[in-house]
Design a protein around this motif. Structure first.
Motif, short mmCIF file in Angstrom:
data_model
loop_
_atom_site.label_atom_id
_atom_site.label_comp_id
_atom_site.label_asym_id
_atom_site.label_seq_id
_atom_site.Cartn_x
_atom_site.Cartn_y
_atom_site.Cartn_z
N TYR A 58 0.83 -1.21 0.00
CA TYR A 58 0.00 0.00 0.00
C TYR A 58 0.87 1.26 0.00
O TYR A 58 0.61 2.22 -0.74
N THR A 62 1.06 4.40 -2.46
CA THR A 62 0.61 5.70 -1.96
C THR A 62 1.69 6.77 -2.13
O THR A 62 1.38 7.95 -2.30
N LEU A 104 -3.34 2.70 -6.90
CA LEU A 104 -3.71 2.55 -5.49
C LEU A 104 -5.10 1.93 -5.36
O LEU A 104 -5.32 1.07 -4.49
N ASP A 108 -6.20 -1.63 -3.61
CA ASP A 108 -7.23 -1.53 -2.58
C ASP A 108 -8.38 -2.49 -2.87
O ASP A 108 -8.98 -3.05 -1.95
N GLY A 112 -8.03 -4.38 0.23
CA GLY A 112 -8.68 -3.42 1.12
C GLY A 112 -9.39 -4.04 2.30
O GLY A 112 -9.37 -3.52 3.41
N THR A 117 -9.71 -0.80 4.85
CA THR A 117 -9.61 0.57 4.34
C THR A 117 -10.96 1.15 3.95
O THR A 117 -11.08 2.36 3.75
N VAL A 162 -2.99 2.96 7.26
CA VAL A 162 -2.49 1.69 6.73
C VAL A 162 -1.33 1.17 7.58
O VAL A 162 -1.22 -0.04 7.83
#
Length: 203
Positions: A58, A62, A104, A108, A112, A117, A162
């Motif tokens: 992640y 990011t 991203l 996810d 996720g 998330t 995260v």
């Protein structure tokens, strides 16, 4: 009466094979219990490492979002200050930011649920698009700059989230914890400081 008398009495009445069986049971049971505890501990460590690996994936996705958001903030500031050459930078950087956000969103969609998330990536993506769509000549530089600062703050909050849900900030190894703290909290925070004077010098 000696506290060991019952045991002595029992062993005296048992034959040697039976004595060996009793001794084996006395030794094996603690070993089995200890082995199960070690096995469970190893499984927990494996699960923790797997969770941290997802967190690192992640963060790798990011980081470009954070970087291109900062570049978009600077380019937008130049454009609103009257620098016509910044228009192309705004367009090209937006394409890269959209790609970073798409990457991203892709991870996810796959991971996720594991890090809980929810819709954070979607909100981050929508707010970035809304902000980029709103950039028009005549807008206040201060207002737009502040909006980008808020967008960057939301991105940093996502990084912190995260880092927490993946267990990275709970790493038991002090050296690893220091590096995680440095890479996920301190450096991103320092890199997004709203240095308005630096952005203005680009005009």
């Amino acid at each position: 009466m000696n506290i060991l008398s019952p045991g002595i009495y029992l062993t005296n009445r048992l034959r040697f094979p039976a004595k060996f069986v009793v001794l084996a049971i006395i030794i094996v049971i603690p070993l089995i219990v200890l082995g199960l505890r070690v096995f469970n501990s190893l499984n927990a460590s494996i699960d923790t490492v797997a969770q941290e690996r997802v967190g690192r994936e992640y963060l790798q996705m990011t980081t470009p979002v954070l970087r291109f958001s900062m570049l978009q903030r600077a380019a937008s500031n130049r454009l609103l200050a009257g620098d016509a050459s910044a228009a192309q930078d705004v367009i090209s950087n937006r394409a890269q930011l959209e790609t970073a956000l798409a990457n991203l969103a892709d991870i996810d969609a796959r991971q996720g649920q594991q890090l809980e998330t929810e819709n954070r990536v979607q909100r981050l993506r929508e707010s970035a698009r809304s902000l980029m769509d709103s950039i028009k000549p005549g807008l206040s530089q201060d207002d737009v700059f502040a909006q980008w600062n808020e967008q960057l703050a939301q991105t940093l909050n996502f990084i912190y989230y995260v880092s927490a849900t993946s267990g990275m900030v709970l790493d038991e190894d002090y050296a690893s914890l220091f590096l995680i703290d440095l890479s996920t909290i301190r450096m991103p925070r320092k890199s997004t400081l709203p240095v308005r004077s630096a952005a203005s010098r680009q005009v």
